[in-house]
Design a protein around this motif. Sequence first.
Motif, mmCIF file in Angstrom:
data_model
loop_
_atom_site.group_PDB
_atom_site.id
_atom_site.type_symbol
_atom_site.label_atom_id
_atom_site.label_comp_id
_atom_site.label_asym_id
_atom_site.label_seq_id
_atom_site.Cartn_x
_atom_site.Cartn_y
_atom_site.Cartn_z
ATOM 1 N N ASP A 1 32.577 72.859 38.087
ATOM 2 C CA ASP A 1 31.702 73.289 36.939
ATOM 3 C C ASP A 1 32.542 73.684 35.960
ATOM 4 O O ASP A 1 32.503 75.014 35.674
ATOM 5 C CB ASP A 1 30.254 73.897 37.393
ATOM 6 C CG ASP A 1 29.449 74.057 36.244
ATOM 7 O OD1 ASP A 1 29.751 73.682 35.083
ATOM 8 O OD2 ASP A 1 28.491 74.443 36.473
ATOM 9 N N PHE A 2 32.771 72.853 34.796
ATOM 10 C CA PHE A 2 33.697 73.554 33.871
ATOM 11 C C PHE A 2 32.852 74.222 32.654
ATOM 12 O O PHE A 2 33.265 74.848 31.690
ATOM 13 C CB PHE A 2 34.358 72.401 33.039
ATOM 14 C CG PHE A 2 35.702 71.983 33.889
ATOM 15 C CD1 PHE A 2 36.767 72.523 33.298
ATOM 16 C CD2 PHE A 2 35.801 71.263 34.869
ATOM 17 C CE1 PHE A 2 38.283 72.366 34.110
ATOM 18 C CE2 PHE A 2 36.808 70.713 35.665
ATOM 19 C CZ PHE A 2 38.030 71.406 35.219
ATOM 20 N N PRO B 1 38.743 62.324 38.432
ATOM 21 C CA PRO B 1 37.255 62.595 38.813
ATOM 22 C C PRO B 1 36.966 63.617 39.875
ATOM 23 O O PRO B 1 35.755 64.079 39.880
ATOM 24 C CB PRO B 1 37.002 61.184 39.329
ATOM 25 C CG PRO B 1 38.016 60.147 39.127
ATOM 26 C CD PRO B 1 39.439 61.080 38.666
ATOM 27 N N ASP C 1 41.579 65.095 33.952
ATOM 28 C CA ASP C 1 40.622 63.793 33.990
ATOM 29 C C ASP C 1 40.399 63.345 35.473
ATOM 30 O O ASP C 1 39.612 62.393 35.649
ATOM 31 C CB ASP C 1 41.370 62.750 33.166
ATOM 32 C CG ASP C 1 41.611 62.973 31.540
ATOM 33 O OD1 ASP C 1 40.653 63.947 31.156
ATOM 34 O OD2 ASP C 1 42.233 62.340 30.890
ATOM 35 N N ALA D 1 35.999 67.070 38.507
ATOM 36 C CA ALA D 1 34.482 67.370 38.134
ATOM 37 C C ALA D 1 33.723 67.175 39.152
ATOM 38 O O ALA D 1 32.524 67.754 39.002
ATOM 39 C CB ALA D 1 34.341 66.159 37.068
ATOM 40 N N ASP D 2 33.776 66.497 40.410
ATOM 41 C CA ASP D 2 33.124 66.799 41.497
ATOM 42 C C ASP D 2 32.809 68.033 41.929
ATOM 43 O O ASP D 2 31.916 68.520 42.589
ATOM 44 C CB ASP D 2 33.543 65.926 42.720
ATOM 45 C CG ASP D 2 33.290 64.431 42.255
ATOM 46 O OD1 ASP D 2 32.688 64.129 41.324
ATOM 47 O OD2 ASP D 2 33.956 63.554 42.859
#
Length: 268
Positions: free
Chosen positions: A150-151, A143, A141, A146-147
């Motif tokens: 790319d999941f 942040p 989780d 995610a920056d």
Amino acid sequence: MTNSHAARDIDTSRPHSARMYDYYLGGKDHFEVDKQAAENVASAYPGIFTCARENRAFMHRATRVLAREHGIRQWLDIGTGIPTEPNLHQVAQSVVPDARVAYADNDPLVLKYAERLMRSTAEGRTTYIEADVNDPQSLLDAPELADVLDFGRPIALSLNALMHFVPDAQDPYGIVGRLLDVLPSGSALALSHCTPDFDPETWQKVTDIYNNAGTPVQFRSREAVARFFDGLDLLDPGITVGHRWRPDTEPTSTDAEVSLWTGVGIKR
Ligand SMILES: C[S@@+](CC[C@H](N)C(=O)[O-])C[C@H]1O[C@@H](n2cnc3c(N)ncnc32)[C@H](O)[C@@H]1O
């Protein structure tokens, strides 16, 4: 390194696995307490220096193979360790300059040196998060992940010399399963893990040294390490001792010296 260099939250009263590993690799980022514990390990198991070196060499080869032959452009490396050149992103970016790498470790000393992990190529990106693998959801989780990652595209999960610090009571297979669950098809697991298989008596001594130093460990058999790859397609040559996983040169160390199971698997 002297204690005056330590940040406030760095505990120099007891040895830490990242700093002991730094000593095995010939680094300078450890304290006297780490050196003493590491020397205790080395007197029980002189192969520890070979094991640490071969562990890094496996990371280099596995990273290059994933980048060159399996189209991997992104890595999530948990249990990164104190930065040691070349770091994973440097190996990956030497093959694919736009590689993206997210690092995670729970040792505050690794955080202190994290800017060394941020020296990315202009085309690529790196980030570092302080996180505990025992809480995979909080890690995922973060942040910053995610920056950088790319999941929706394949990611290699790199767990080198980490999971033996997660005893069975902490559900290591469930943790790896949860991390792999969020990765898309074509993703990979690259994992190395110390083993007592070649010399159980010596490894019992190593286990006792870590446990008595306040770092719980569970070194596992080949069969137990293979379970981490359940459901994945193992790349050749399967699960092997570290220096035998696609070596660049003919291995010279013995399996007992290295005592490290390694493998790379691809998610269908
Ligand atoms: C032996 S070092 C391996 C470093 C690097 N992965 C390598 O293979 O060269 C193990 C690392 O795992 C980290 N570690 C241990 N337990 C952890 C946990 N529960 N969560 C995250 N990192 C952990 C330690 O701080 C240390 O940096």
